[in-house]
Design an enzyme around this catalytic site. Structure first.
Site, short mmCIF file in Angstrom:
data_model
loop_
_atom_site.label_atom_id
_atom_site.label_comp_id
_atom_site.label_asym_id
_atom_site.label_seq_id
_atom_site.Cartn_x
_atom_site.Cartn_y
_atom_site.Cartn_z
CG HIS A 203 42.17 69.98 -0.58
ND1 HIS A 203 42.28 68.71 -0.05
CD2 HIS A 203 43.38 70.56 -0.41
CE1 HIS A 203 43.50 68.53 0.43
NE2 HIS A 203 44.19 69.64 0.23
O1 RIB Z 1 42.01 71.94 3.73
C1 RIB Z 1 41.89 72.42 2.41
C2 RIB Z 1 41.06 73.67 2.39
O2 RIB Z 1 41.72 74.71 3.11
C3 RIB Z 1 40.89 74.22 0.96
O3 RIB Z 1 39.65 74.88 0.87
C4 RIB Z 1 42.00 75.22 0.83
O4 RIB Z 1 41.68 76.27 -0.08
C5 RIB Z 1 42.06 75.76 2.23
O5 RIB Z 1 41.08 76.78 2.34
#
Ligand code: RIB
Ligand code: CA
Length: 320
Positions: A243
């Site tokens: 992500h």
């Molecule tokens: O939903 C994904 C996010 O939540 C990313 O930033 C991952 O590192 C967690 O922090």
């Protein structure tokens, strides 16, 4: 820095945060990384801060200052994501201990200092990849920074769906009140939400190839990413979503992405949708665009092939 984009990364490393940091460090010819600040989220303040310090040294960028941020969200205790990121925060990877010390134990003051220290003609891009606690406080405590911030390119939220609940994404769900402060600040936001980040990742073979390398960085990142594949979220998947890397990839290659300008707000209620980002795409909001209410570019598509190519090139160049 001439022509380089000034950025500050606020993160909770965290496996995908670590990938984003590597991608940024690999592109210091285009990005002037003014600092990295930690925020509790994926793991505790102590662990995410230690990981940020270790990552800069491990990736040959010890000169990048690291500051420690919030220990908890504004109103609640943190709910770490140990099942996804592991006890240490970087999956199966244990980075070597480092002597490097913090530039500051107050990320909010550190962020303000870095932003206000820029030459008058330059602006800062904020790149939050964790809960928005530090950023929300920064904008509330030091509103003078707003005019010096070009944009906020964040990983968080979703126009549709969620990963912690059916309607909330982790970073926003962890600290909805802070997120609301950011989304309603009027600063242009590029939202790398689940709508696009679910398609930003690497497949099993690509991660396995990193593990077969003799390169220390490639091996370390394969140890991180293989923890994802063994986790409940990805055990039955051929690909992991990285992500946070979408934020840096957008800064390097905005042409790989497409999206829609919307207005957005955060559900801060105690109800079932707490932490939901309500993204309003109704066409009759043309005037909202003029007034700046439509200040959120919600990314929806990504060129996956180029995303993977650039990311793998970045991870392998450390071992060249
Ligand atoms: O939903 C994904 C996010 O939540 C990313 O930033 C991952 O590192 C967690 O922090
Ligand atoms: Ca993160």
């Amino acid at each position: 820095m001439e022509n380089k984009k000034n950025i500050l990364i606020d993160c909770d490393p965290g496996i995908d945060d670590a990938v984003a940091i590597a991608l940024a460090i690999a592109h210091r010819d285009q990005l002037n990384i003014c600092g990295i600040t930690s925020v509790a989220g994926n793991q505790t303040q102590e662990r995410v801060t230690g990981n940020a310090l270790k990552l800069t040294v491990f990736l040959g960028a010890e000169e990048i200052p690291v500051a420690m941020g919030a220990k908890t969200p504004l109103l609640r205790e943190i709910v770490p994501a140990g099942d996804i990121h592991g006890k240490g925060g970087l999956g199966y990877c244990e980075l070597p201990a480092v002597e490097k010390t913090l530039a500051s134990d107050n990320a909010v003051c550190f962020l303000r200092e870095k932003i206000m220290a820029l030459p008058a003609e330059e602006k800062m891009t904020l790149v939050p990849t964790g809960p928005l606690t530090n950023i929300g406080l920064l904008l509330k405590v030091f509103p003078e920074v707003k005019e010096r911030i070009d944009q906020i390119v964040l990983m968080g939220g979703a126009a549709v769906g969620g990963n912690v609940t059916a309607t909330a994404e982790f970073n926003i769900w962890e600290d909805p009140e802070a997120a609301q402060m950011v989304y309603t600040s009027g600063i242009p936001i590029v939202m790398c939400g689940l709508d696009v980040t679910m398609a930003c990742g690497l497949n099993r073979e690509q991660v396995a190839a990193l593990g077969r390398s003799n390169g220390r960085v490639q091996k370390a990142y394969s140890e991180m990413l293989n923890f994802y594949f063994d986790s409940p979220a990805y055990r039955n998947s051929d690909r992991v979503s990285i992500h946070d890397a979408a934020t840096i990839m957008y800064l390097l290659h905005p042409e790989y992405f497409s999206g829609q300008w919307m207005s957005a707000m955060v559900d801060c209620s105690e109800g079932v949708n707490r932490g939901m980002t309500i993204c309003d795409s109704r066409a009759n909001q043309e005037e909202a665009y003029e007034t700046g209410e439509k200040n959120v570019l919600v990314l929806q598509q990504v060129d996956q092939e180029n995303f993977q190519r650039v990311l793998l090139e970045a991870l392998t160049q450390f071992d060249a």
